[in-house]
Design a protein around this motif. Structure first.
Motif, PDB file in Angstrom:
ATOM      1  N   PRO A  20       0.839  -1.200   0.000  1.00  0.00           N
ATOM      2  CA  PRO A  20       0.000   0.000   0.000  1.00  0.00           C
ATOM      3  C   PRO A  20       0.873   1.247   0.000  1.00  0.00           C
ATOM      4  O   PRO A  20       1.960   1.261   0.577  1.00  0.00           O
ATOM      5  N   ALA A  21       0.413   2.281  -0.648  1.00  0.00           N
ATOM      6  CA  ALA A  21       1.195   3.505  -0.759  1.00  0.00           C
ATOM      7  C   ALA A  21       1.283   4.242   0.576  1.00  0.00           C
ATOM      8  O   ALA A  21       2.239   4.948   0.837  1.00  0.00           O
ATOM      9  N   ASN A  22       0.293   4.089   1.419  1.00  0.00           N
ATOM     10  CA  ASN A  22       0.268   4.835   2.683  1.00  0.00           C
ATOM     11  C   ASN A  22       0.598   3.928   3.857  1.00  0.00           C
ATOM     12  O   ASN A  22      -0.241   3.632   4.675  1.00  0.00           O
ATOM     13  N   ARG A  23       1.850   3.514   3.947  1.00  0.00           N
ATOM     14  CA  ARG A  23       2.281   2.609   5.016  1.00  0.00           C
ATOM     15  C   ARG A  23       2.911   3.344   6.178  1.00  0.00           C
ATOM     16  O   ARG A  23       3.594   2.745   6.982  1.00  0.00           O
ATOM     17  N   VAL A  24       2.733   4.609   6.276  1.00  0.00           N
ATOM     18  CA  VAL A  24       3.383   5.382   7.330  1.00  0.00           C
ATOM     19  C   VAL A  24       2.905   4.892   8.690  1.00  0.00           C
ATOM     20  O   VAL A  24       1.715   4.862   8.977  1.00  0.00           O
ATOM     21  N   GLY A  25       3.856   4.475   9.508  1.00  0.00           N
ATOM     22  CA  GLY A  25       3.528   4.051  10.858  1.00  0.00           C
ATOM     23  C   GLY A  25       3.002   2.629  10.972  1.00  0.00           C
ATOM     24  O   GLY A  25       2.630   2.204  12.039  1.00  0.00           O
ATOM     25  N   THR A  26       2.972   1.890   9.868  1.00  0.00           N
ATOM     26  CA  THR A  26       2.446   0.530   9.940  1.00  0.00           C
ATOM     27  C   THR A  26       3.481  -0.504   9.543  1.00  0.00           C
ATOM     28  O   THR A  26       3.142  -1.551   9.034  1.00  0.00           O
ATOM     29  N   LYS A  27       4.754  -0.206   9.751  1.00  0.00           N
ATOM     30  CA  LYS A  27       5.799  -1.163   9.398  1.00  0.00           C
ATOM     31  C   LYS A  27       5.726  -2.365  10.327  1.00  0.00           C
ATOM     32  O   LYS A  27       5.426  -2.240  11.515  1.00  0.00           O
ATOM     33  N   SER A  28       6.014  -3.521   9.763  1.00  0.00           N
ATOM     34  CA  SER A  28       6.015  -4.717  10.588  1.00  0.00           C
ATOM     35  C   SER A  28       7.300  -4.747  11.412  1.00  0.00           C
ATOM     36  O   SER A  28       8.348  -4.315  10.949  1.00  0.00           O
ATOM     37  N   ARG A  29       7.182  -5.237  12.615  1.00  0.00           N
ATOM     38  CA  ARG A  29       8.343  -5.313  13.499  1.00  0.00           C
ATOM     39  C   ARG A  29       9.054  -6.620  13.237  1.00  0.00           C
ATOM     40  O   ARG A  29       8.442  -7.681  13.251  1.00  0.00           O
TER      41      ARG A  29
END
Length: 85
Positions: A20-29
């Motif tokens: 998705p283009a808007n992955r800000v703040g949703t990175k997998s740990r």
């Protein structure tokens, strides 16, 4: 913006998005970030113990620690004079 069209159907072909283009703040740990703080601490402790056991570990003397702190303080201020209040 130019769009690609297929010659047979005439419809616009879009490249499938892999993310998705808007992955800000949703990175997998991953890696250490995915572990609990206790697990991180245990693994780091094992590394420190192994380092000292192999003879490569270093313990700061009080003077070395003082010098390191002074150098870090100088770098963090980037040459600015200490303010006096």
């Amino acid at each position: 913006m130019a769009t690609q069209t297929t010659s047979a159907a005439g419809a616009t072909a879009t490249k499938p998005a892999t993310r998705p283009a808007n992955r800000v703040g949703t990175k997998s740990r991953r890696g250490f970030a995915a572990m609990s703080p206790e697990t991180q601490r245990r693994i780091a402790s094992e590394g420190g113990k192994a380092s000292h056991a192999s003879g490569r570990g270093h313990r700061f003397s009080a003077e070395e620690a003082r010098d390191a702190g002074r150098k870090g303080g100088l770098v963090s201020r980037r040459g600015k004079a200490a303010s006096t209040k």
